[in-house]
Design an enzyme around this catalytic site. Structure first.
Site, short mmCIF file in Angstrom:
data_model
loop_
_atom_site.label_atom_id
_atom_site.label_comp_id
_atom_site.label_asym_id
_atom_site.label_seq_id
_atom_site.Cartn_x
_atom_site.Cartn_y
_atom_site.Cartn_z
N HIS A 32 70.55 15.08 37.10
CA HIS A 32 70.87 15.21 38.52
C HIS A 32 71.47 13.89 39.04
O HIS A 32 72.47 13.91 39.77
CB HIS A 32 69.62 15.57 39.32
CG HIS A 32 69.02 16.88 38.95
ND1 HIS A 32 68.73 17.85 39.89
CD2 HIS A 32 68.64 17.41 37.76
CE1 HIS A 32 68.20 18.90 39.29
NE2 HIS A 32 68.13 18.64 37.99
N ASP A 133 71.00 16.62 46.74
CA ASP A 133 70.48 17.61 45.82
C ASP A 133 69.58 18.56 46.60
O ASP A 133 68.84 18.15 47.50
CB ASP A 133 69.66 16.89 44.74
CG ASP A 133 69.39 17.75 43.51
OD1 ASP A 133 68.78 18.82 43.66
OD2 ASP A 133 69.79 17.34 42.40
#
Length: 473
Positions: A32, A133
């Site tokens: 990520h 995110d």
């Protein structure tokens, strides 16, 4: 207190009154972090200041794993401390990396410092675009109180997996291909119960965002991005597919060109084109000793060239101690010397995939690894572990037809034998079937290369996002 760069040089100062500023708030799992780091560099090339925010530990981890010389003058790093947490050892019996859950929970402490940073930036910028995110939705919840700030959700999973999860969650609001529905892997067991709770904790803080970004391309997942754009699923939110485009060319390197490269790249220089299978299962996979042995024997018996990254899974703080490294059979590295290379530390994955000698990739099918492999035309031997990986593997083998399956999700708890490993490697690297898969993978990579070039579909999508956040009014 925020530290911008983590070194002795003073941070570059943003303009006194920037028109538009982007703040990146990634989740702390390496894949990520990596995706939003690359997107930061892409956006910064448009003369837009980018502020990259994470924990002190994870900024240090990210920077230690990126040694390229790309200019980062417009990217400002902000690292904030979090309370200490215990990193338990990885458990081979858990496919999902539950040992990282304490690190995941630690991110909740970023809410106040992130809000303070964005509020400070908002006093000198016309607009703040906060790209976060999904798993950091709780952390950025206060942005909606800042008049000149807006949020965009970055989805780090494939659009393919995201569509199926969203479609199910929304009660299957429209029909899809029944044959696909019959064959697609279940999402059962893809997340741990604790992680599901963490995901559900984010949902109340979602809804005020302008739109969503995917690290993808319509060339790869166009049908599923279109599904996600349908009003039943999107709630009229905008969607951009902004696949990172910095690595779309295979390299041909001579031995004399650069002696300072990683030893595995120098080893690849000596191998024939498309002859090596690269074996790596990302930063969160932990195999049992029995499975490691079967994998090792399968690689050896395949008689094919290979590079195997046999490193331990990341722990919550990669600087907090030595994780256990895989034990290989006695005398193994001596027996495969010359034909096989075992790498026990961090390896330059993109450079390996981009090397002309690399002809296949045995992978867990994390989305970072998948897009890197697809964009470089490298066929994939799929061995999914958790999260979106089972459906990414299905996308690779059944939809795109650029790989072979090592282990499907239905048999995920079974030991993968050395015979299966040997068979898949030989088929992928040294068979007519493998040649056809390679042709398909190469053709797809060529299409992606055109899409990220000037005037290409993917380039236009990125330009659309930049134009939108820079809009007047």
């Amino acid at each position: 207190m925020a530290s911008h760069n983590g070194d002795d040089m003073p941070p570059p100062s943003p303009p006194a009154a920037a028109e538009v500023v982007v703040v990146m708030v990634p989740f702390v799992a390496h894949g990520h972090l990596n995706q939003l780091f690359h997107l930061s560099r892409l956006i910064s090339t448009n003369n837009i200041p980018v502020h990259f925010v994470s924990t002190t530990t994870h900024i240090r981890q990210l920077r230690s794993r990126h040694h390229d010389s790309s200019p980062l003058s417009a990217v400002h790093f902000h690292q904030f401390p979090t309370p200490p947490f215990t990193s338990p050892p990885a458990n081979p019996s858990n496919r999902f990396p539950s040992h990282l859950q304490p690190a995941f929970e630690s991110t909740l402490h970023l809410r106040q410092p992130v809000a303070d940073l964005i509020l400070s930036l908002s006093t000198t910028a016309r607009r703040i675009a906060v790209v976060h995110d999904f798993l950091m939705s709780y952390v950025v919840q206060d942005v909606k109180t800042i008049p000149n700030a807006e949020t965009y959700i970055f989805n780090p999973l494939s659009a393919f997996d995201s569509f199926w999860r969203t479609w199910e969650k929304q009660g299957r609001p429209f029909p899809v291909d029944p044959e696909m529905l019959k064959r697609i892997p279940s999402d059962e067991g893809t997340f741990s119960p604790e992680f599901v709770d963490f995901v559900n904790f984010q949902y109340p803080h979602v809804g005020s965002h302008v739109g969503e970004l995917f690290d993808s391309s319509r060339v790869i997942e166009g049908e599923y991005l279109e599904y996600l754009e349908r009003e039943e699923l999107s709630d009229k939110k905008k969607i951009w597919a902004v696949m990172q485009s910095s690595h779309t060319h295979k390299s041909v390197v001579t031995v004399s060109e650069n002696k300072n490269r990683h030893n595995c790249l120098q080893w690849l220089d000596l191998q024939p084109a498309n002859s090596v299978i690269y074996v790596s299962f990302g930063t969160t996979t932990t195999f049992s000793n029995e499975q490691i042995k079967e994998l090792a024997i399968g690689l050896e018996r395949s008689q094919q060239r290979f590079i195997w990254v046999a490193r331990a899974a990341d722990i919550g703080d990669v600087f907090g101690g030595d994780a256990k490294i895989a034990d290989l059979p006695v005398g193994y590295e001596e027996r495969v010397e010359g034909r096989g290379l075992v790498v026990r530390g961090w390896a330059p994955q993109v450079e390996i995939l981009a090397h002309s000698a690399t002809g296949g990739f045995m992978s867990h099918c994390g989305w970072n690894s998948t897009t890197e492999s697809i964009s470089l035309g490298v066929p994939i031997a799929t061995w999914p572990m958790h999260s979106d990986q089972p459906r990414n593997a299905f996308l690779i083998t059944y939809v795109l037809r650029i790989g072979l399956m090592v282990n499907d999700w239905e048999h995920r708890d079974e030991l993968v034998s050395s015979a299966v490993v040997e068979d898949v490697i030989r088929r992928l690297i040294n068979s007519r079937e493998g040649e056809e898969i390679q042709k398909t993978a190469t053709a797809l990579a060529d299409t992606i290369r055109r899409s990220v070039a000037e005037g290409g579909e993917c380039r236009k999508e990125t330009e659309s996002f930049i134009s939108y956040i820079s809009r007047q009014g």
